[in-house]
Design a protein around this motif. Sequence first.
Motif, mmCIF file in Angstrom:
data_model
loop_
_atom_site.group_PDB
_atom_site.id
_atom_site.type_symbol
_atom_site.label_atom_id
_atom_site.label_comp_id
_atom_site.label_asym_id
_atom_site.label_seq_id
_atom_site.Cartn_x
_atom_site.Cartn_y
_atom_site.Cartn_z
ATOM 1 N N UNK A 1 9.746 12.842 64.910
ATOM 2 C CA UNK A 1 8.975 11.937 64.063
ATOM 3 C C UNK A 1 7.493 11.955 64.457
ATOM 4 N N UNK A 2 7.223 11.846 65.746
ATOM 5 C CA UNK A 2 5.846 11.830 66.240
ATOM 6 C C UNK A 2 5.166 13.183 66.009
ATOM 7 N N UNK A 3 5.900 14.276 66.199
ATOM 8 C CA UNK A 3 5.332 15.598 65.954
ATOM 9 C C UNK A 3 4.931 15.767 64.491
ATOM 10 N N UNK A 4 5.732 15.207 63.583
ATOM 11 C CA UNK A 4 5.392 15.271 62.158
ATOM 12 C C UNK A 4 4.120 14.474 61.869
ATOM 13 N N UNK A 5 3.951 13.328 62.536
ATOM 14 C CA UNK A 5 2.726 12.539 62.364
ATOM 15 C C UNK A 5 1.496 13.325 62.791
ATOM 16 N N UNK A 6 1.633 14.063 63.884
ATOM 17 C CA UNK A 6 0.478 14.723 64.492
ATOM 18 C C UNK A 6 0.140 16.079 63.887
ATOM 19 N N UNK A 7 0.978 16.578 62.974
ATOM 20 C CA UNK A 7 0.643 17.865 62.366
ATOM 21 C C UNK A 7 -0.574 17.687 61.464
#
Length: 387
Positions: A317-323
Amino acid sequence: MHCAIQNAAVLEGAHLMQVFWQDGSESLYPAVWLRDNCQCPDCYLDSAKARKLLIEALDVNIGIQGLTFDRKKVCITWPNEHYSEFEADWLKKRCFSQQAREKLQRELFLPECQYWGAELQLPTLDFEDVLKNDEHACQWLSTLKKIGIVRLTGASDKRGQVLKLGKRIGFLYLTFYGHTWQVQDKIDANNVAYTTGKLSFHTDYPALHHPPGVQFLHCIKQTVTGGDSEIVDGFNVCRKLREKNPRAFQILSSTFVDFTDIGVDYCDFSVQSKHKIIELDDKGQVVRINFNNATRDTVFDAPVERVQPFYAALKEFVDLMNCKESKFTFKMNPGDVITFDNWRLLHGRRSYEAGTEISRHLEGAYADWDVVMSRLRILRQSIQNRN
């Protein structure tokens, strides 16, 4: 609405009223609902727009004894000789058809949501226009509801501007950090925001069981290097996660996570809450994100075998936010006020260098969505009446 009645009749042993409208549509109204919503002074306090009739006094099996109508209203006589009148516009607005119910719910709650990512064109209005002009204030709040963020420019670079916005909508949301709070580098900071370090994407105050719905941040002073703001549309990221990894979405929308906040500010506090990071309504739609890594508790009330899968889901979830496709980065200037949906957006900040003097200063405040939506409905009605 100006609806006109063509015909009205009693059906199903007097337990249902049918109305035929001149526009060709028809509506059905249960007798018990009509009796419950009688608008006469004995049953309804018009000055408060509130029902006086008690459920204890309501016959849930009541039938209609007599019915008359004209183009503008329906008149009903009940078995105990009680008498009710219902205006045509009032009835049509409350039609029980699915189409009519959905239309009214849209008018009441404005659920339209426009997703965005890195391509966001940040909606911007003038601060003083919003304070003084109803049309601009209505545009501000309706855009805030639809897009999730609005920038207001031209405010003073002095404290107190967010208080003006609070008065514009009604009142601010008091928390343990006060009616307003100062985001700046502080010695022995009681919040990670009061440091110069990077802030990862988060929503504010999930340590409360009812986190504040809207946040105001006013830039008073800005550092030359660093301190850029970052935002991401949490609802859009949830949509992507649900498509990419349904299992991760299911974990984050079903696992209760403990949040905590302990310290002293407006008063001393020891706050504990439990939230699902992705909160859904009864239709499975995302209605709120609850996530702040700084205040996520070391206590985790979950079976041991579910811990690692939870972390894996959260990381995705966090990785998707940071893309780069998801997040929007900008720098606030003195006099800017960012107003945003704290249930939908996650926000962060790039680090900046500490100095001997305060180089970056924001004043913040919260508002409740109920207060914001109340003001928006009043503004829309006022503008509609004028037009």
